[in-house]
Write a protein that holds these residues in place. Structure first.
Motif, PDB file in Angstrom:
ATOM      1  N   ALA A 179       0.873  -1.519   0.252  1.00  0.00           N
ATOM      2  CA  ALA A 179      -0.133   0.044  -0.197  1.00  0.00           C
ATOM      3  C   ALA A 179       0.373   1.106  -0.170  1.00  0.00           C
ATOM      4  O   ALA A 179       0.538   2.018  -0.572  1.00  0.00           O
ATOM      5  N   ASP A 180       1.975   1.145   0.872  1.00  0.00           N
ATOM      6  CA  ASP A 180       2.123   2.479   1.012  1.00  0.00           C
ATOM      7  C   ASP A 180       3.388   2.627  -0.720  1.00  0.00           C
ATOM      8  O   ASP A 180       3.161   3.872  -1.057  1.00  0.00           O
ATOM      9  N   LEU A 181       4.137   1.766  -1.077  1.00  0.00           N
ATOM     10  CA  LEU A 181       4.511   2.033  -2.867  1.00  0.00           C
ATOM     11  C   LEU A 181       2.853   2.337  -3.550  1.00  0.00           C
ATOM     12  O   LEU A 181       3.600   3.543  -4.360  1.00  0.00           O
ATOM     13  N   LEU A 182       1.995   1.503  -3.605  1.00  0.00           N
ATOM     14  CA  LEU A 182       0.448   2.266  -4.388  1.00  0.00           C
ATOM     15  C   LEU A 182       0.476   3.490  -4.130  1.00  0.00           C
ATOM     16  O   LEU A 182      -0.183   3.951  -5.301  1.00  0.00           O
ATOM     17  N   ARG A 183      -0.023   3.512  -3.088  1.00  0.00           N
ATOM     18  CA  ARG A 183       0.164   5.052  -2.338  1.00  0.00           C
ATOM     19  C   ARG A 183       1.329   6.479  -3.372  1.00  0.00           C
ATOM     20  O   ARG A 183       0.328   7.522  -3.430  1.00  0.00           O
ATOM     21  N   GLN A 184       2.418   5.892  -3.249  1.00  0.00           N
ATOM     22  CA  GLN A 184       3.194   7.150  -3.876  1.00  0.00           C
ATOM     23  C   GLN A 184       3.244   7.032  -4.810  1.00  0.00           C
ATOM     24  O   GLN A 184       3.400   8.409  -5.317  1.00  0.00           O
TER      25      GLN A 184
ATOM     26  N   GLU B 179       2.949  10.712  -2.030  1.00  0.00           N
ATOM     27  CA  GLU B 179       2.198  10.006  -0.373  1.00  0.00           C
ATOM     28  C   GLU B 179       2.978   9.517  -0.191  1.00  0.00           C
ATOM     29  O   GLU B 179       2.785   8.604  -0.458  1.00  0.00           O
ATOM     30  N   THR B 180       4.065   9.527   0.899  1.00  0.00           N
ATOM     31  CA  THR B 180       5.125   8.652   2.046  1.00  0.00           C
ATOM     32  C   THR B 180       4.269   9.097   3.370  1.00  0.00           C
ATOM     33  O   THR B 180       3.724  10.008   3.739  1.00  0.00           O
ATOM     34  N   GLY B 181       4.812   7.337   3.708  1.00  0.00           N
ATOM     35  CA  GLY B 181       4.744   7.790   5.474  1.00  0.00           C
ATOM     36  C   GLY B 181       3.230   6.777   6.032  1.00  0.00           C
ATOM     37  O   GLY B 181       2.705   6.945   5.013  1.00  0.00           O
TER      38      GLY B 181
END
Length: 171
Positions: free
Chosen positions: A159-164, A169-171
């Protein structure tokens, strides 16, 4: 008006609590992290796929863990057969392959409802209560909590990678 994913539900609790409270708290934290990665995105954004040939998307992850919750807490642990909402015999990866931004709000609501169902399914059970898993043999409710925590944690990395990729957005 276009639907956007809401803020995650509040979570928290003591880190010096009894084992059950800690396991429930860490699972709730992982749940909140996943939906937090979706906050503010539209259904269409949630359905954006990572990169071909993968069909991985944030919406697909929400749909996938909905089925995972149903399977582990109700079908496996409780022995109450509940049908998958997305996976089918002819389409094992339908949660990902058939994710459609138009159904994102309903899919999100199904996940939140499944969390309530999962909690209710094990509310009166002991962490030592067990069942026979067809692949792993005897398993306790404790092991189910640990399995779900690792399942969410693994997907939270995705999900981190998909959102970025969607909006930086990160974090």
């Amino acid at each position: 008006m276009t639907w956007t994913a809401p803020e995650p539900p509040p979570f928290g609790g003591s880190l010096v609590a009894d084992e059950r409270t800690l396991l429930e708290g860490f699972l709730d934290w992982q749940r909140a992290v996943l939906v937090g990665k979706c906050t503010g995105l539209t259904g269409e954004e949630l359905a954006q796929r990572s990169c071909p040939p993968s069909t991985l998307s944030l919406l697909g992850l929400l749909r996938h863990v909905t089925d995972v919750e149903r399977e582990w807490f109700n079908t496996r642990f409780r022995g109450t057969p509940v049908p998958f909402l997305y996976r089918r015999a002819d389409a094992k990866d339908a949660a990902f392959d058939e994710a459609d931004g138009a159904s994102a709000e309903a899919d999100y609501d199904r996940l939140v409802a499944e969390w309530r169902s999962s909690r209710a399914a094990v509310a009166s059970a002991s962490l030592d209560d067990s069942f026979i898993d067809s692949l792993r043999g005897p398993m306790s409710l404790r092991a189910v909590y640990l399995h779900l925590i690792q399942e969410y944690a693994r997907h939270n990395g995705h999900a981190d990678l998909l959102r970025q990729r969607i909006d930086g957005e990160t974090g």
